[in-house]
Design an enzyme around this catalytic site. Structure first.
Site, PDB file in Angstrom:
ATOM      1  N   ASP A  90      60.979  68.666 -29.698  1.00 24.62           N
ATOM      2  CA  ASP A  90      61.992  68.082 -29.151  1.00 24.62           C
ATOM      3  C   ASP A  90      63.384  69.045 -29.032  1.00 24.62           C
ATOM      4  O   ASP A  90      63.325  70.173 -29.274  1.00 24.62           O
ATOM      5  CB  ASP A  90      62.533  66.664 -29.777  1.00 24.62           C
ATOM      6  CG  ASP A  90      62.756  65.476 -28.842  1.00 24.62           C
ATOM      7  OD1 ASP A  90      63.263  65.889 -27.732  1.00 24.62           O
ATOM      8  OD2 ASP A  90      62.352  64.346 -29.045  1.00 24.62           O
ATOM      9  N   ASP A 112      63.574  59.799 -20.943  1.00 22.36           N
ATOM     10  CA  ASP A 112      62.402  58.919 -22.020  1.00 22.36           C
ATOM     11  C   ASP A 112      62.310  57.615 -20.803  1.00 22.36           C
ATOM     12  O   ASP A 112      63.038  56.988 -20.398  1.00 22.36           O
ATOM     13  CB  ASP A 112      63.311  58.518 -23.101  1.00 22.36           C
ATOM     14  CG  ASP A 112      63.289  59.341 -24.133  1.00 22.36           C
ATOM     15  OD1 ASP A 112      62.857  60.612 -23.876  1.00 22.36           O
ATOM     16  OD2 ASP A 112      63.905  59.376 -25.168  1.00 22.36           O
TER      17      ASP A 112
END
Length: 336
Positions: free
Chosen positions: A176, A240
């Site tokens: 990430d 997302d």
């Protein structure tokens, strides 16, 4: 009734996009980028680590469980992938997302599993997953902390963490982009990519180097689709996803520009209708996106199983040529 075949899958996608977006998608005729190797063989211009020749298939803990994970959930999920027959269809990765570790490194600077939720440790869990014929994935971050802030990131510890992951038997790393030091992502992700290769363990490198759809908030500098092929096996192309029709369509439209990884599947989480989940799964399949389930496969419904086990749709996704569908025409304005 679920689509049965490549043509019917594309037709179903087209029907729904005509109704809601007036857009048309077809399989692109553009060739996959190729390059000649030193010995004269032609190969895809991708990270050369022996994995990721087709989109990964499996499961990830985040969309359904978020931080409420433990080794029991992971083991039971692996069991369910096998007993349901999903593993035989190609769903082989069991990926643990954020929140699996202690909030601080140990005295030697190593990442350690949370002693309460993963008391047996990640190595023992990997051994169990491998005994089922599956592969284990894990989550880390290219900054100082993971995105939830609950765990240390790997910035400055890339070599150490890569060796740790390899020693545990990790097969997949989702990496990430939170709490970083503003170093260019082209640098930070390259450091981990090289560290993983030096372990000599083939680990699928999933670059979650997201960027915002708002240019003023473009946190994914230089857009990973422009440089990710030689660094990772997959790279995020969108924000997302959330479990809603509007979110799914927004993500699909963003991904169309640089089709690769539009985030994990929401099929089976309950926020969309059956027909909407069919479209969701079909678009991800023709986009050559990773097919990473995000529902609780231990309690999967018959309808969800019908969607995610459609072998002809999966075959489109897993076609080794790797050509993504592209949007080729729009008519009128988007319909709300």
């Amino acid at each position: 009734m679920i689509a049965r075949g490549y043509a019917s899958t594309l037709l179903l996608c087209s029907i729904f996009f005509c109704l809601f977006f007036n857009q048309f998608y077809v399989a692109s005729s553009e060739p996959v980028r190729m390059s000649a190797s030193r010995n004269g063989n032609v190969k895809r211009n991708l990270l050369d680590n022996g994995v990721g020749l087709t989109p990964p298939m499996g499961w990830n803990s985040w969309n359904h469980f978020h931080c409420q994970i433990n080794e029991k959930v992971i083991r039971e999920t692996a069991d369910a992938l096998v007993s349901s027959g999903l593993a035989k269809l190609g769903y082989k990765y069991v990926n643990i997302d954020d929140c699996w570790g202690e909030s601080n490194r140990d005295s030697q600077g190593n990442l350690v599993a949370n002693k309460t939720t993963f008391p047996s440790g990640i190595k023992a869990l990997a051994d169990y997953i491998h005994s089922k014929g599956l592969q284990l994935g894990i989550y880390a971050d290219s900054g100082y902390r993971t995105c939830t802030g609950t765990m240390p990131g790997s910035l400055g510890h890339e070599e150490q963490d890569a060796r740790t992951f390899a020693s545990w038997g990790i097969d997949y790393l989702k990496y990430d982009n939170c709490y970083n030091d503003d170093t260019r992502p082209t640098i930070r992700y390259q450091v981990m990519s090289r560290a993983l290769k030096r372990t000599r363990r083939p680990i699928f490198f999933s670059m979650c180097e997201w960027y915002s759809s708002n240019p003023a908030e473009d946190r994914g500098e230089m857009r990973p689709a422009l440089w990710g092929a030689e660094v990772g096996n997959s790279w995020r192309t969108t924000d997302d996803i959330s479990d809603s029709w509007n979110s799914m369509l927004k993500i699909a439209d963003m991904n169309e520009v640089y089709a690769n990884d539009p985030d994990m599947l929401e099929v089976g989480n309950g926020g969309m209708k059956y027909t909407e989940y069919v479209v969701h799964f079909s678009i991800w399949a023709i986009s050559k996106a990773p097919l990473l389930l995000g529902c609780d496969v231990r309690n999967i419904t018959k309808e969800t199983m019908q969607i995610i086990s459609n072998q002809e749709v999966i075959a489109v996704n897993q076609d080794p040529l790797g050509v993504q569908a592209k949007k080729v025409r729009m008519q009128g304005e988007k319909m709300v």
